[in-house]
Design an enzyme around this catalytic site. Sequence first.
Site, PDB file in Angstrom:
ATOM      1  N   ASP A  49       6.298  -3.918  -5.184  1.00 21.41           N
ATOM      2  CA  ASP A  49       7.461  -3.067  -5.423  1.00 21.41           C
ATOM      3  C   ASP A  49       8.182  -2.736  -4.121  1.00 21.41           C
ATOM      4  O   ASP A  49       9.258  -2.139  -4.136  1.00 21.41           O
ATOM      5  CB  ASP A  49       7.090  -1.799  -6.191  1.00 21.41           C
ATOM      6  N   SER A  50       7.621  -3.175  -2.996  1.00 20.30           N
ATOM      7  CA  SER A  50       8.340  -3.097  -1.721  1.00 20.30           C
ATOM      8  C   SER A  50       9.640  -3.880  -1.760  1.00 20.30           C
ATOM      9  O   SER A  50      10.497  -3.714  -0.894  1.00 20.30           O
ATOM     10  CB  SER A  50       7.457  -3.613  -0.584  1.00 20.30           C
ATOM     11  N   ASP A  88       3.120  -5.861  -9.022  1.00 21.57           N
ATOM     12  CA  ASP A  88       3.049  -4.404  -8.965  1.00 21.57           C
ATOM     13  C   ASP A  88       3.631  -3.771 -10.218  1.00 21.57           C
ATOM     14  O   ASP A  88       4.677  -4.214 -10.717  1.00 21.57           O
ATOM     15  CB  ASP A  88       3.849  -3.879  -7.767  1.00 21.57           C
ATOM     16  N   LYS A 118      -1.073  -4.723 -10.353  1.00 21.72           N
ATOM     17  CA  LYS A 118      -1.592  -3.766  -9.378  1.00 21.72           C
ATOM     18  C   LYS A 118      -0.984  -2.400  -9.650  1.00 21.72           C
ATOM     19  O   LYS A 118       0.213  -2.316  -9.941  1.00 21.72           O
ATOM     20  CB  LYS A 118      -1.270  -4.187  -7.937  1.00 21.72           C
ATOM     21  N   GLU A 120      -1.191   1.950  -8.359  1.00 24.51           N
ATOM     22  CA  GLU A 120      -1.617   2.887  -7.327  1.00 24.51           C
ATOM     23  C   GLU A 120      -2.355   4.077  -7.934  1.00 24.51           C
ATOM     24  O   GLU A 120      -2.098   4.476  -9.071  1.00 24.51           O
ATOM     25  CB  GLU A 120      -0.401   3.393  -6.547  1.00 24.51           C
ATOM     26  N   GLU A 186      -4.678   0.976   2.012  1.00 26.86           N
ATOM     27  CA  GLU A 186      -3.496   1.038   2.874  1.00 26.86           C
ATOM     28  C   GLU A 186      -3.561   2.236   3.807  1.00 26.86           C
ATOM     29  O   GLU A 186      -3.787   3.365   3.387  1.00 26.86           O
ATOM     30  CB  GLU A 186      -2.208   1.107   2.049  1.00 26.86           C
TER      31      GLU A 186
END
Length: 277
Positions: A49-50, A88, A118, A120, A186
């Site tokens: 998602d970056s 993501d 993925k 978070e 991270e």
Amino acid sequence: MSATARKSAPLPDDIRDMKGGAPIVSLTAYTTPMAQMMDAHCDFVLVGDSVGMVLHGLPSTLGVTMDMMVMHGRAVARGLTSAMMVVDMPFGSYEEGPEQAFRNAARIMAETGAAAVKLEGGQHMADTIAFLVARGVPVMAHIGLTPQSINTLGGYKVQGRGNAAAALMADAQAMAEAGAFSVVLEKVPATLADEITAGIPIPTIGIGASAGCDGQILVVDDMLGLFTAFKPKFVKRYASLGTDGEAAIAAYAEEVRARSFPAAEHMFGDTAPKSKP
């Protein structure tokens, strides 16, 4: 086995089985050409998602949508034959509960061909991860600095220092117990990252963590010098393509204004060239 020797892309269980073995290599990708360049060299490729910050100019990842992730996931899938693809889940697509997470994860996998998603979050996401895994959705977890939570974390700060180390270790253990096949660490102190790597049965993928992690990942535009708005401490620049590209554009603009481009070899004559007998 090298990436070039594989007959097919690995599956999440194959990545899990790399725990404690040869380091896992991964990068982010958002486009077909970039995916093609890294396919032979990476064990898995993450559609991160970056992309919101790197390609769309957003101030953070919070504005990324499901439609954006599906679009870029499809693009990356067209460039991969040897590497596994993980996509993501964007902010707001899974936090409400397991059912919401499953609907959106199922859409991502069905519409992009991703082998896994993925998401978070630590212990509070364990039930959601277990729900997804039980329904056939492989999950890569992500703890430590979780960019979707920067407003509650107080910015892009190192996580797990001092008294917070025990909580982060508990997060990692909860992810493994919930069924995640790997976990991204991270911006975590190196010593803690090593302890987590030794203390859980699934691979750790470091980004700003430790060389002792089971694998590493970077944002490809960071390591190629294409994204230069800021440079995190943990990024090593392997090229300066942004600087080279800007210089090339400046040279092009200068030649256009001087009318030296296009030159004769870049233009077409009034008659077609004669064919050879």
